[in-house]
Motif scaffolding. Structure first.
Motif, mmCIF file in Angstrom:
data_model
loop_
_atom_site.group_PDB
_atom_site.id
_atom_site.type_symbol
_atom_site.label_atom_id
_atom_site.label_comp_id
_atom_site.label_asym_id
_atom_site.label_seq_id
_atom_site.Cartn_x
_atom_site.Cartn_y
_atom_site.Cartn_z
ATOM 1 N N GLN A 96 25.751 -53.895 -22.864
ATOM 2 C CA GLN A 96 26.697 -52.949 -23.318
ATOM 3 C C GLN A 96 25.760 -51.603 -24.009
ATOM 4 O O GLN A 96 24.845 -51.787 -24.704
ATOM 5 N N ASP A 97 26.139 -50.480 -23.200
ATOM 6 C CA ASP A 97 25.619 -49.399 -23.935
ATOM 7 C C ASP A 97 26.691 -48.340 -24.522
ATOM 8 O O ASP A 97 27.923 -48.549 -24.339
ATOM 9 N N GLN A 98 26.215 -47.245 -25.077
ATOM 10 C CA GLN A 98 26.876 -46.127 -25.558
ATOM 11 C C GLN A 98 26.654 -44.950 -24.910
ATOM 12 O O GLN A 98 26.643 -43.739 -25.518
ATOM 13 N N GLY A 99 26.538 -45.046 -23.544
ATOM 14 C CA GLY A 99 25.960 -43.911 -22.665
ATOM 15 C C GLY A 99 27.420 -43.063 -22.218
ATOM 16 O O GLY A 99 28.259 -42.918 -22.703
ATOM 17 N N ILE A 100 26.895 -42.419 -21.147
ATOM 18 C CA ILE A 100 27.601 -41.343 -20.499
ATOM 19 C C ILE A 100 28.741 -42.136 -19.806
ATOM 20 O O ILE A 100 29.913 -41.375 -19.614
ATOM 21 N N GLY A 101 29.010 -43.306 -19.697
ATOM 22 C CA GLY A 101 30.002 -44.061 -18.864
ATOM 23 C C GLY A 101 30.108 -43.577 -17.484
ATOM 24 O O GLY A 101 29.440 -42.890 -17.095
ATOM 25 N N ILE A 102 31.156 -44.412 -16.922
ATOM 26 C CA ILE A 102 31.022 -44.277 -15.471
ATOM 27 C C ILE A 102 32.734 -43.644 -15.110
ATOM 28 O O ILE A 102 33.700 -44.503 -15.501
ATOM 29 N N PRO A 103 32.852 -42.546 -14.295
ATOM 30 C CA PRO A 103 34.178 -42.301 -14.279
ATOM 31 C C PRO A 103 34.903 -43.150 -13.442
ATOM 32 O O PRO A 103 34.252 -43.829 -12.539
ATOM 33 N N LEU A 104 36.100 -43.577 -13.843
ATOM 34 C CA LEU A 104 36.862 -44.504 -13.073
ATOM 35 C C LEU A 104 36.964 -44.381 -11.262
ATOM 36 O O LEU A 104 36.846 -45.431 -10.749
ATOM 37 N N ALA A 105 37.034 -43.289 -11.025
ATOM 38 C CA ALA A 105 36.922 -42.806 -9.733
ATOM 39 C C ALA A 105 35.776 -43.339 -8.874
ATOM 40 O O ALA A 105 35.630 -43.530 -7.908
ATOM 41 N N ASP A 106 34.716 -43.564 -9.634
ATOM 42 C CA ASP A 106 33.402 -43.804 -8.863
ATOM 43 C C ASP A 106 32.797 -45.439 -9.311
ATOM 44 O O ASP A 106 32.194 -46.148 -8.537
ATOM 45 N N GLN A 107 33.769 -46.302 -9.878
ATOM 46 C CA GLN A 107 33.493 -47.304 -10.241
ATOM 47 C C GLN A 107 33.473 -48.418 -9.138
ATOM 48 O O GLN A 107 32.782 -49.324 -9.112
ATOM 49 N N ASP A 108 34.519 -48.259 -8.127
ATOM 50 C CA ASP A 108 34.561 -49.142 -7.117
ATOM 51 C C ASP A 108 33.388 -48.926 -5.915
ATOM 52 O O ASP A 108 33.294 -50.029 -5.211
ATOM 53 N N LYS A 109 32.547 -48.183 -6.139
ATOM 54 C CA LYS A 109 31.582 -47.832 -5.189
ATOM 55 C C LYS A 109 30.298 -48.240 -5.848
ATOM 56 O O LYS A 109 29.190 -48.023 -5.072
ATOM 57 N N LEU A 110 29.907 -48.551 -6.868
ATOM 58 C CA LEU A 110 28.730 -48.473 -7.604
ATOM 59 C C LEU A 110 27.825 -49.686 -6.897
ATOM 60 O O LEU A 110 26.791 -49.721 -6.960
ATOM 61 N N PHE A 111 28.413 -50.582 -6.335
ATOM 62 C CA PHE A 111 27.781 -51.726 -5.853
ATOM 63 C C PHE A 111 27.121 -51.473 -4.610
ATOM 64 O O PHE A 111 26.543 -52.336 -3.620
ATOM 65 N N GLN A 112 27.632 -50.538 -3.825
ATOM 66 C CA GLN A 112 27.226 -49.987 -2.438
ATOM 67 C C GLN A 112 25.710 -49.259 -2.776
ATOM 68 O O GLN A 112 25.564 -48.562 -3.701
ATOM 69 N N ALA A 113 24.925 -49.612 -1.710
ATOM 70 C CA ALA A 113 23.533 -48.835 -1.919
ATOM 71 C C ALA A 113 23.646 -47.398 -1.832
ATOM 72 O O ALA A 113 24.491 -46.905 -1.152
ATOM 73 N N PHE A 114 22.658 -46.727 -2.453
ATOM 74 C CA PHE A 114 23.037 -45.218 -2.429
ATOM 75 C C PHE A 114 24.055 -44.639 -3.163
ATOM 76 O O PHE A 114 24.122 -43.353 -3.047
ATOM 77 N N GLN A 115 24.913 -45.177 -3.756
ATOM 78 C CA GLN A 115 26.005 -44.745 -4.570
ATOM 79 C C GLN A 115 25.691 -44.450 -5.992
ATOM 80 O O GLN A 115 25.236 -45.586 -6.592
ATOM 81 N N ARG A 116 26.118 -43.445 -6.540
ATOM 82 C CA ARG A 116 25.863 -42.968 -7.818
ATOM 83 C C ARG A 116 27.113 -42.440 -8.456
ATOM 84 O O ARG A 116 27.676 -41.688 -7.724
ATOM 85 N N ALA A 117 27.118 -42.814 -9.735
ATOM 86 C CA ALA A 117 28.382 -41.934 -10.455
ATOM 87 C C ALA A 117 28.194 -40.275 -10.385
ATOM 88 O O ALA A 117 27.142 -39.898 -10.606
#
Length: 165
Positions: A96-117
């Protein structure tokens, strides 16, 4: 490369039992040293963590990727927590971090190669870390999930079976 191992015959090797506490503590100490004083990296343990069989190199890759992400995406410092808990059949890692977080719209793609928030464009990275991490988790027969709120932080949870698959 790790992603290539997912479909190769290397998957049939038998992994030795690991001293999981020593491995995790070593990775945490390395990341503390690399992160510097503006970060507090906390390692907590609960439950039964004994009896884990796995690939130490893959597990190290998982932990380094997730802890370094927690640090990298918390540009103003703060806490990054790793909680290792165990049951009779599984290990659960929660980072767990206290960082910038990930926008909801980006979360479903994060495990795909070359995808970033979309909010991470100004932070260096390739978009391969979570794809590699997910592959390492799958090679252990486990699963990975992300819970994140933009501008609040991210929690990544990994569940790995203790025994041989």
């Amino acid at each position: 490369m790790t992603i290539e191992r997912a479909g190769s015959s290397e998957d049939t090797t038998i992994a030795p039992p690991l001293n999981i506490l020593e491995l995790v503590a070593d990775v945490v100490e390395e990341q503390r040293w690399l992160a510097g004083e503006q970060y507090e990296i906390i390692f907590r343990v609960s439950g039964n963590t004994k009896g884990f069989w796995g690939d130490s190199d893959l597990l190290r890759q998982i932990l380094v990727n997730l802890l370094s992400n927690g640090i990298k995406y918390s540009p103003n410092g703060g806490k990054v927590e790793l909680h290792l808990s165990g049951t009779t059949s599984h290990l659960i890692f929660s980072i767990q971090d206290q960082g910038i977080g990930i926008p909801l719209a980006d979360q479903d793609k994060l495990f795909q190669a070359f995808q970033r928030a979309s909010n991470a464009e100004a932070i260096a990275g390739t978009g391969l870390g979570l794809a590699i991490t997910q592959t390492c988790v799958k090679l252990h027969g486990g699963d990975i999930s992300i819970d994140s709120i933009e501008d609040v932080g991210t929690t990544v949870t990994i569940r790995l079976p203790k025994g041989l698959r």
